[in-house]
Enzyme design. Structure first.
Site, short mmCIF file in Angstrom:
data_model
loop_
_atom_site.label_atom_id
_atom_site.label_comp_id
_atom_site.label_asym_id
_atom_site.label_seq_id
_atom_site.Cartn_x
_atom_site.Cartn_y
_atom_site.Cartn_z
N LYS A 24 0.84 -1.21 0.00
CA LYS A 24 0.00 0.00 0.00
C LYS A 24 0.87 1.26 0.00
O LYS A 24 0.60 2.20 -0.75
CB LYS A 24 -0.91 0.00 1.23
CG LYS A 24 -1.51 1.36 1.58
CD LYS A 24 -2.43 1.31 2.77
CE LYS A 24 -1.89 1.83 4.07
NZ LYS A 24 -1.52 3.23 4.17
N ASN A 25 1.90 1.25 0.85
CA ASN A 25 2.68 2.48 1.02
C ASN A 25 3.71 2.72 -0.08
O ASN A 25 4.46 3.68 -0.04
CB ASN A 25 3.32 2.51 2.41
CG ASN A 25 2.25 2.69 3.49
OD1 ASN A 25 1.11 3.03 3.17
ND2 ASN A 25 2.60 2.45 4.73
N ARG A 98 -3.56 10.75 3.41
CA ARG A 98 -2.43 11.69 3.51
C ARG A 98 -1.75 11.85 2.15
O ARG A 98 -0.84 12.66 2.00
CB ARG A 98 -1.39 11.14 4.49
CG ARG A 98 -1.98 10.67 5.77
CD ARG A 98 -1.71 11.55 6.93
NE ARG A 98 -0.41 12.15 6.94
CZ ARG A 98 -0.15 13.33 7.47
NH1 ARG A 98 -1.12 14.03 8.01
NH2 ARG A 98 1.06 13.82 7.46
N CYS A 122 -4.54 8.39 9.70
CA CYS A 122 -4.87 7.70 10.95
C CYS A 122 -4.67 8.59 12.16
O CYS A 122 -3.83 9.48 12.15
CB CYS A 122 -3.99 6.46 11.07
SG CYS A 122 -4.46 5.15 9.94
N ASP A 315 4.37 0.21 12.08
CA ASP A 315 3.12 -0.45 11.65
C ASP A 315 3.07 -1.94 11.99
O ASP A 315 2.03 -2.57 11.84
CB ASP A 315 2.93 -0.26 10.15
CG ASP A 315 2.88 1.20 9.79
OD1 ASP A 315 1.88 1.85 10.08
OD2 ASP A 315 3.89 1.72 9.26
N VAL A 337 8.22 6.32 16.73
CA VAL A 337 7.93 7.00 15.45
C VAL A 337 6.72 7.94 15.59
O VAL A 337 6.75 9.08 15.13
CB VAL A 337 7.71 5.98 14.32
CG1 VAL A 337 7.39 6.69 13.01
CG2 VAL A 337 8.95 5.10 14.15
C1 EPZ Z 1 4.22 6.66 6.22
O1 EPZ Z 1 3.55 7.77 6.83
C2 EPZ Z 1 3.19 5.57 6.14
N1 EPZ Z 1 2.06 6.03 5.36
C3 EPZ Z 1 2.75 5.16 7.53
O2 EPZ Z 1 1.87 4.07 7.42
C4 EPZ Z 1 3.98 4.71 8.33
O3 EPZ Z 1 3.58 4.42 9.64
C5 EPZ Z 1 5.03 5.81 8.32
O4 EPZ Z 1 5.34 6.22 6.97
C6 EPZ Z 1 6.32 5.39 8.99
O5 EPZ Z 1 6.84 4.26 8.36
C7 EPZ Z 1 2.12 6.03 4.05
O6 EPZ Z 1 3.11 5.64 3.43
C8 EPZ Z 1 0.91 6.49 3.31
P1 EPZ Z 1 6.47 9.89 8.39
P2 EPZ Z 1 4.22 9.22 6.79
O7 EPZ Z 1 6.47 11.17 7.65
O8 EPZ Z 1 5.03 9.32 5.58
C9 EPZ Z 1 6.85 13.20 11.82
C10 EPZ Z 1 -0.18 2.97 7.63
O9 EPZ Z 1 -0.93 2.54 8.54
N2 EPZ Z 1 6.74 14.23 10.78
O10 EPZ Z 1 7.63 8.98 8.21
O11 EPZ Z 1 3.12 10.20 7.03
C11 EPZ Z 1 5.51 12.48 12.04
O12 EPZ Z 1 4.67 13.20 12.84
C12 EPZ Z 1 0.48 4.30 7.80
O13 EPZ Z 1 -0.01 2.37 6.56
C13 EPZ Z 1 6.84 15.56 11.13
O14 EPZ Z 1 7.07 15.91 12.30
O15 EPZ Z 1 5.13 9.11 8.10
C14 EPZ Z 1 5.96 11.17 12.64
O16 EPZ Z 1 6.16 11.33 14.02
C15 EPZ Z 1 0.25 4.89 9.14
N3 EPZ Z 1 6.71 16.50 10.15
C16 EPZ Z 1 7.32 10.93 11.96
O17 EPZ Z 1 7.73 12.19 11.43
C17 EPZ Z 1 6.48 16.16 8.85
O18 EPZ Z 1 6.38 17.07 7.99
C18 EPZ Z 1 7.32 9.89 10.86
O19 EPZ Z 1 6.29 10.20 9.93
C19 EPZ Z 1 6.38 14.80 8.51
C20 EPZ Z 1 6.51 13.86 9.49
#
Ligand code: EPZ
Length: 442
Positions: A24-25, A98, A122, A315, A337
């Site tokens: 999916k991701n 997102r 989520c 995840d 995370v």
């Molecule tokens: C991706 O989300 C995935 N979603 C998530 O899967 C997954 O949990 C996550 O990566 C980590 O592996 C998709 O790919 C659609 P991040 P993403 O940016 O990209 C902080 C699922 O259930 N952050 O790596 O949104 C954030 O708050 C989903 O399939 C900022 O602070 O995750 C988090 O604490 C859930 N500012 C951390 O970084 C930003 O601008 C990691 O988030 C961006 C992120």
């Protein structure tokens, strides 16, 4: 709203074979990448999940013709007529995904303008997009916040830049990749995320004509090019779904063969699975997969700390916690995370689990949430006999863990809100039936 209800008669082991398809991701990002090409792209093994429907709808709104290919799960994207979409329509389609934020780079290159609706996703933490916007601004984008969303332009086009992410965010790394591949000049991204899904996105972009170098120490260098063509790609399998079924096999004392699962993307998970006392067998033939089973005897308590790749995926945490309720001793979970990804444990406690959550960083590695008062660690005392209880699903992965708990619990549970599970798990009701679960629509 919690419209979909599943009635689960639990207490029996899951046994049988199911198949996972494209991650999916990755798939959702690959679909966005198709916007960048000047010829059609072809993606195989696309799972029929809600998130794919949302991205398909958004692409179609922007003039991309999306059609089904000959193979089951094959999609073809023709970006010949990319156009501006109606703001209200974007808002309707975006739903709670997102992914729209990743449309920025491709739309700025194609149209000079991008509108990004308010983002959902989520309920697992603040999920800000500050890194995304900071990176886009560094590249020359102008971001205007309007009541309905973000209006983004690039009056002088996007330019290559040097940018260091404060945290290796998956989405922000993808944002930079999708924007920099066609920017003027070279972009150097430091502290980038290097998840397998990102490497697969880089593989797709390379097929399209992009020049991307992945250096050691989380540095990615992208040399902008003038044009990109369409791609043909078979994505990596969904390692989150595979791990979810693996955890379900362990929690229910079962035996599940996950066709399509691959060792390479799951090494960290497999290590923990072994430590807990789970068994697996890898068939690495082209049509192979991984068999996961509970070998009998007692499961063992472990320390589980989530992290960015190559760490234990956030995840994978929720499904594994259900299995840990069946392990003897005190297991420790440290979620590093997302700041709010343990709320779902309340429902597990209602089913008989003994899980206590903490604000401190347990497990030995201090993380950025320790001093900020977030409940992000847990201690699980086991084994506990799980008993049926009605539960309301709060988000995708927690939802699957509630489902596993209901399958492991003696008696009949009603699981409310299973439409959230449809966002990321293809045909999960049919798969449950194939594994012998006794479930019916409520
Ligand atoms: C991706 O989300 C995935 N979603 C998530 O899967 C997954 O949990 C996550 O990566 C980590 O592996 C998709 O790919 C659609 P991040 P993403 O940016 O990209 C902080 C699922 O259930 N952050 O790596 O949104 C954030 O708050 C989903 O399939 C900022 O602070 O995750 C988090 O604490 C859930 N500012 C951390 O970084 C930003 O601008 C990691 O988030 C961006 C992120």
């Amino acid at each position: 709203m919690t419209t979909d209800v599943l009635v689960v008669h639990g207490g029996s082991p899951l046994r049988g074979q199911i198949r996972v398809r494209g991650a999916k991701n990755l798939v959702s990002k690959a679909m966005v990448a198709a916007l960048l090409g000047d010829s059609p792209s072809r993606l195989y093994d696309v799972p029929a999940i809600r998130d794919v429907e949302i991205v398909r709808g958004l692409l179609e709104l922007h003039g991309v013709r999306v059609s089904d290919g000959e193979e089951h799960g094959e999609l073809v994207f023709d970006p010949a007529n990319v156009e501006r979409a109606n703001v209200d329509e974007i808002n309707v389609h975006a739903g709670s995904s997102r992914i729209p934020i990743l449309f920025c780079g491709p739309l700025l290159h194609k149209l000079g303008h991008a509108f990004i609706p308010d983002l959902g996703g989520c309920n697992i933490g603040g999920r800000p997009i500050d890194f995304h916007l900071q990176a886009l601004r560094e590249m020359g984008a102008v971001v205007d916040k309007t009541p309905s969303g973000l209006d983004i332009t690039a009056p002088n086009g996007l330019q290559g830049t040097k940018f260091e992410l404060p945290y290796p965010s998956v989405g922000a790394t993808e944002q930079v990749l999708l924007a920099a591949v066609r920017a003027h000049g070279v972009t150097e991204l430091r502290n980038a995320a290097v998840e397998p899904e990102i490497m697969d996105l880089i593989a797709i972009l390379q097929k399209m004509g992009a020049i991307i170098n992945v250096h050691t120490d989380r540095v990615i260098e992208i040399e902008g090019v003038d044009r990109l063509r369409g791609y043909t790609h078979r994505p990596i399998p969904d390692r989150i779904e595979a791990a979810s079924w693996a955890a379900a096999a362990l929690a229910t004392g079962g035996d599940v063969y996950v066709q399509g699962a691959r060792q390479a993307e799951m090494m960290t998970f497999l290590n923990l699975y072994t430590k807990v006392g789970g068994a697996f067998d890898i068939d690495d033939s082209p049509t192979g997969g991984i068999r996961f089973w509970h070998p009998g005897g007692e499961l063992k308590a472990v320390l589980l700390e989530t992290d960015v790749h190559p760490g234990f995926m956030t995840d994978w945490q929720q499904p594994m916690v259900v299995a840990l309720t069946q392990a003897r001793g005190l297991s420790i979970v440290h979620e590093t995370v997302y700041e709010r990804r343990l709320g779902y444990t309340d429902a597990l406690n209602q089913m008989g689990a003994t899980i206590q959550t903490y604000r401190e960083c347990l497990g030995g590695t201090p993380c950025r949430f320790g001093r900020r008062n977030f409940t992000h660690s847990a201690v699980i005392a086991g084994p506990s006999k799980l008993l049926a209880h009605d539960v309301v699903i709060p988000d995708l992965r927690a939802g699957f863990s509630h489902l596993i708990a209901a399958l492991a619990a003696e008696g009949t549970s009603r699981v409310y809100g299973v439409e959230l599970i449809r966002r990321g798990y293809e045909d999960f009701e049919a798969k449950l039936a194939a594994l012998g679960a006794s479930v019916e629509k409520g």
